[in-house]
Design a protein around this motif. Structure first.
Motif, PDB file in Angstrom:
ATOM      1  N   GLU A   4       0.838  -1.206   0.000  1.00 32.30           N
ATOM      2  CA  GLU A   4       0.000   0.000   0.000  1.00 32.30           C
ATOM      3  C   GLU A   4       0.869   1.251   0.000  1.00 32.30           C
ATOM      4  O   GLU A   4       0.617   2.208  -0.734  1.00 32.30           O
ATOM      5  CB  GLU A   4      -0.913   0.009   1.233  1.00 32.30           C
ATOM      6  N   LEU A   5       1.919   1.241   0.799  1.00 31.42           N
ATOM      7  CA  LEU A   5       2.800   2.395   0.917  1.00 31.42           C
ATOM      8  C   LEU A   5       3.545   2.665  -0.387  1.00 31.42           C
ATOM      9  O   LEU A   5       3.697   3.827  -0.798  1.00 31.42           O
ATOM     10  CB  LEU A   5       3.804   2.173   2.055  1.00 31.42           C
ATOM     11  N   ILE A   6       3.995   1.603  -1.060  1.00 30.52           N
ATOM     12  CA  ILE A   6       4.690   1.762  -2.337  1.00 30.52           C
ATOM     13  C   ILE A   6       3.770   2.417  -3.368  1.00 30.52           C
ATOM     14  O   ILE A   6       4.156   3.355  -4.073  1.00 30.52           O
ATOM     15  CB  ILE A   6       5.203   0.397  -2.860  1.00 30.52           C
ATOM     16  N   LEU A   7       2.551   1.926  -3.451  1.00 21.48           N
ATOM     17  CA  LEU A   7       1.576   2.490  -4.397  1.00 21.48           C
ATOM     18  C   LEU A   7       1.288   3.951  -4.076  1.00 21.48           C
ATOM     19  O   LEU A   7       1.243   4.807  -4.972  1.00 21.48           O
ATOM     20  CB  LEU A   7       0.286   1.675  -4.359  1.00 21.48           C
ATOM     21  N   LEU A   8       1.109   4.247  -2.803  1.00 20.41           N
ATOM     22  CA  LEU A   8       0.800   5.614  -2.388  1.00 20.41           C
ATOM     23  C   LEU A   8       1.960   6.565  -2.695  1.00 20.41           C
ATOM     24  O   LEU A   8       1.743   7.708  -3.109  1.00 20.41           O
ATOM     25  CB  LEU A   8       0.484   5.651  -0.892  1.00 20.41           C
ATOM     26  N   CYS A   9       3.184   6.094  -2.531  1.00 18.50           N
ATOM     27  CA  CYS A   9       4.360   6.923  -2.809  1.00 18.50           C
ATOM     28  C   CYS A   9       4.499   7.207  -4.302  1.00 18.50           C
ATOM     29  O   CYS A   9       4.846   8.322  -4.706  1.00 18.50           O
ATOM     30  CB  CYS A   9       5.626   6.252  -2.279  1.00 18.50           C
ATOM     31  N   LEU A  10       4.222   6.204  -5.136  1.00 13.64           N
ATOM     32  CA  LEU A  10       4.269   6.414  -6.590  1.00 13.64           C
ATOM     33  C   LEU A  10       3.209   7.418  -7.025  1.00 13.64           C
ATOM     34  O   LEU A  10       3.459   8.302  -7.853  1.00 13.64           O
ATOM     35  CB  LEU A  10       4.054   5.075  -7.307  1.00 13.64           C
ATOM     36  N   VAL A  11       2.035   7.282  -6.456  1.00 13.47           N
ATOM     37  CA  VAL A  11       0.952   8.221  -6.757  1.00 13.47           C
ATOM     38  C   VAL A  11       1.324   9.627  -6.295  1.00 13.47           C
ATOM     39  O   VAL A  11       1.078  10.611  -6.997  1.00 13.47           O
ATOM     40  CB  VAL A  11      -0.364   7.764  -6.081  1.00 13.47           C
ATOM     41  N   GLN A  29      -4.072  12.029  -6.506  1.00 17.26           N
ATOM     42  CA  GLN A  29      -3.662  11.557  -5.186  1.00 17.26           C
ATOM     43  C   GLN A  29      -4.838  11.206  -4.279  1.00 17.26           C
ATOM     44  O   GLN A  29      -4.832  10.157  -3.616  1.00 17.26           O
ATOM     45  CB  GLN A  29      -2.806  12.635  -4.512  1.00 17.26           C
ATOM     46  N   THR A  30      -5.871  12.046  -4.264  1.00 16.60           N
ATOM     47  CA  THR A  30      -6.998  11.811  -3.351  1.00 16.60           C
ATOM     48  C   THR A  30      -7.802  10.561  -3.709  1.00 16.60           C
ATOM     49  O   THR A  30      -8.019   9.697  -2.846  1.00 16.60           O
ATOM     50  CB  THR A  30      -7.910  13.040  -3.279  1.00 16.60           C
ATOM     51  N   PRO A  31      -8.250  10.406  -4.975  1.00 20.09           N
ATOM     52  CA  PRO A  31      -8.997   9.182  -5.310  1.00 20.09           C
ATOM     53  C   PRO A  31      -8.167   7.917  -5.115  1.00 20.09           C
ATOM     54  O   PRO A  31      -8.689   6.888  -4.677  1.00 20.09           O
ATOM     55  CB  PRO A  31      -9.354   9.377  -6.790  1.00 20.09           C
ATOM     56  N   ALA A  32      -6.868   7.991  -5.455  1.00 20.02           N
ATOM     57  CA  ALA A  32      -5.998   6.824  -5.299  1.00 20.02           C
ATOM     58  C   ALA A  32      -5.874   6.425  -3.837  1.00 20.02           C
ATOM     59  O   ALA A  32      -5.899   5.238  -3.493  1.00 20.02           O
ATOM     60  CB  ALA A  32      -4.625   7.116  -5.890  1.00 20.02           C
ATOM     61  N   THR A  33      -5.750   7.407  -2.964  1.00 24.27           N
ATOM     62  CA  THR A  33      -5.645   7.125  -1.533  1.00 24.27           C
ATOM     63  C   THR A  33      -6.928   6.502  -1.004  1.00 24.27           C
ATOM     64  O   THR A  33      -6.899   5.565  -0.200  1.00 24.27           O
ATOM     65  CB  THR A  33      -5.317   8.417  -0.752  1.00 24.27           C
ATOM     66  N   LEU A  34      -8.058   7.018  -1.457  1.00 29.57           N
ATOM     67  CA  LEU A  34      -9.348   6.460  -1.048  1.00 29.57           C
ATOM     68  C   LEU A  34      -9.498   5.016  -1.532  1.00 29.57           C
ATOM     69  O   LEU A  34     -10.089   4.176  -0.850  1.00 29.57           O
ATOM     70  CB  LEU A  34     -10.496   7.314  -1.607  1.00 29.57           C
ATOM     71  N   LEU A  35      -8.937   4.727  -2.698  1.00 26.80           N
ATOM     72  CA  LEU A  35      -9.021   3.384  -3.273  1.00 26.80           C
ATOM     73  C   LEU A  35      -8.071   2.413  -2.584  1.00 26.80           C
ATOM     74  O   LEU A  35      -8.428   1.261  -2.297  1.00 26.80           O
ATOM     75  CB  LEU A  35      -8.704   3.446  -4.776  1.00 26.80           C
ATOM     76  N   ILE A  36      -6.851   2.867  -2.304  1.00 27.81           N
ATOM     77  CA  ILE A  36      -5.827   1.994  -1.722  1.00 27.81           C
ATOM     78  C   ILE A  36      -6.083   1.723  -0.237  1.00 27.81           C
ATOM     79  O   ILE A  36      -5.766   0.647   0.268  1.00 27.81           O
ATOM     80  CB  ILE A  36      -4.427   2.623  -1.927  1.00 27.81           C
ATOM     81  N   LEU A  37      -6.663   2.698   0.446  1.00 29.46           N
ATOM     82  CA  LEU A  37      -6.927   2.554   1.890  1.00 29.46           C
ATOM     83  C   LEU A  37      -8.427   2.689   2.183  1.00 29.46           C
ATOM     84  O   LEU A  37      -8.852   3.608   2.912  1.00 29.46           O
ATOM     85  CB  LEU A  37      -6.148   3.610   2.680  1.00 29.46           C
ATOM     86  N   PRO A 208       6.146   9.410   4.230  1.00 25.90           N
ATOM     87  CA  PRO A 208       6.780   8.887   3.011  1.00 25.90           C
ATOM     88  C   PRO A 208       6.166   9.479   1.736  1.00 25.90           C
ATOM     89  O   PRO A 208       6.890   9.780   0.776  1.00 25.90           O
ATOM     90  CB  PRO A 208       6.521   7.372   3.092  1.00 25.90           C
ATOM     91  N   MET A 209       4.845   9.647   1.735  1.00 26.29           N
ATOM     92  CA  MET A 209       4.191  10.251   0.575  1.00 26.29           C
ATOM     93  C   MET A 209       4.694  11.675   0.344  1.00 26.29           C
ATOM     94  O   MET A 209       4.878  12.109  -0.804  1.00 26.29           O
ATOM     95  CB  MET A 209       2.667  10.269   0.769  1.00 26.29           C
ATOM     96  N   ALA A 210       4.926  12.397   1.425  1.00 24.54           N
ATOM     97  CA  ALA A 210       5.408  13.774   1.315  1.00 24.54           C
ATOM     98  C   ALA A 210       6.781  13.829   0.649  1.00 24.54           C
ATOM     99  O   ALA A 210       7.056  14.718  -0.166  1.00 24.54           O
ATOM    100  CB  ALA A 210       5.467  14.409   2.707  1.00 24.54           C
ATOM    101  N   ILE A 211       7.644  12.869   0.985  1.00 21.42           N
ATOM    102  CA  ILE A 211       8.992  12.831   0.397  1.00 21.42           C
ATOM    103  C   ILE A 211       8.907  12.618  -1.115  1.00 21.42           C
ATOM    104  O   ILE A 211       9.595  13.290  -1.891  1.00 21.42           O
ATOM    105  CB  ILE A 211       9.829  11.716   1.062  1.00 21.42           C
ATOM    106  N   PHE A 212       8.042  11.700  -1.534  1.00 24.00           N
ATOM    107  CA  PHE A 212       7.891  11.431  -2.972  1.00 24.00           C
ATOM    108  C   PHE A 212       7.182  12.581  -3.686  1.00 24.00           C
ATOM    109  O   PHE A 212       7.484  12.884  -4.843  1.00 24.00           O
ATOM    110  CB  PHE A 212       7.135  10.116  -3.180  1.00 24.00           C
TER     111      PHE A 212
END
Length: 254
Positions: A4-11, A29-37, A208-212
């Motif tokens: 989940e974290l890898i996907l979120l970081c790429l997004v 970013q927002t729809p992807a986060t809602l979908l992944i989590l 981690p998302m912030a860094i990417f």
């Protein structure tokens, strides 16, 4: 959690790249986060995405500031107004049905896309037809509206801000994008203050998302400043078109 974290970081990287050029990174970013989590509350996920958003936006604003002269009075008026209403929007996020607002936004976006496509000089050259007092008043007014939208819904805020700075205040694309980043920082900060105070931020994902997102913002800003207004105009059209599809899908199928 690792996948989940890898996907979120790429997004987050892709969102930072898009957002640095023309705004609208939240549409990815927002729809992807809602979908992944999907197992977390919506308010928590919205709060979590604000951390990477403000990180990338801050870096983009810093890089733009080296080459763009800011209109401080207009900027302060817009950012201050947007900050206040973003707090209100964040508070009301779970109390107003977004389906009421989305059809209106869809119509506005379609008109924006058509106008930008057919008006080849839109955002290419500055055309200031207002006094400074008028600019400050209009900036504050639209700051109130867009700030509230960002706190309540969020995705597309950067694009709406750029539109206002171009169509209403007479900025070019580069100048509009630079000013929009500062205002967007203010709205993100307001939302973070509210969401963090109510325990609605998942920092294990947000940091981690912030860094990417920072990485994406770095390359996006560099490309925008290198290519200039015409490139940003084309990218703006692409993002607006994607936004239209997203809102149309939400309205028709949700």
């Amino acid at each position: 959690m690792v996948n989940e974290l890898i996907l979120l970081c790429l997004v987050a990287f892709a969102a930072g790249f898009i957002d640095a050029i023309v705004g609208g990174g939240g549409l990815l970013q927002t729809p992807a986060t809602l979908l992944i989590l999907p197992h977390y509350p919506v308010a928590t996920l919205l709060g979590t995405t604000k951390i990477p958003s403000i990180a990338g936006t801050s870096l983009a604003a810093f890089k733009y500031s080296k080459q763009v002269k800011f209109n401080l009075k207009v900027l302060i008026a817009c950012a201050s107004a947007a900050f206040c209403t973003a707090l209100l929007g964040a508070f009301l996020v779970s109390r107003i049905d977004n389906s009421v607002i989305k059809p209106i936004i869809l119509v506005v976006l379609i008109l924006v896309a058509l106008y930008t496509y057919f008006n080849k000089q839109f955002g290419i050259h500055q055309a200031k037809n207002h006094t400074l007092k008028q600019q400050v008043l209009m900036a504050a007014t639209f700051g109130l509206l867009i700030g509230f939208y960002d706190g309540l819904i969020g995705p597309g805020t950067g694009s709406f801000l750029i539109l206002v700075f171009i169509a209403v205040l007479g900025f070019d694309f580069i100048g509009a994008s630079a000013h929009a980043k500062i205002v967007n920082m203010a709205t993100n900060l307001a939302a973070i203050i509210y969401f963090s105070s109510t325990g609605h931020i998942l920092f294990q994902y947000a940091i981690p998302m912030a860094i990417f997102n920072l990485g994406g913002a770095y390359f996006g800003t560099k490309l925008a400043l290198l290519k200039g207004n015409k490139f940003v105009r084309i990218f703006f059209l692409i993002v607006v078109f994607g936004t239209i599809l997203k809102f149309a899908y939400d309205i028709l199928y949700k």
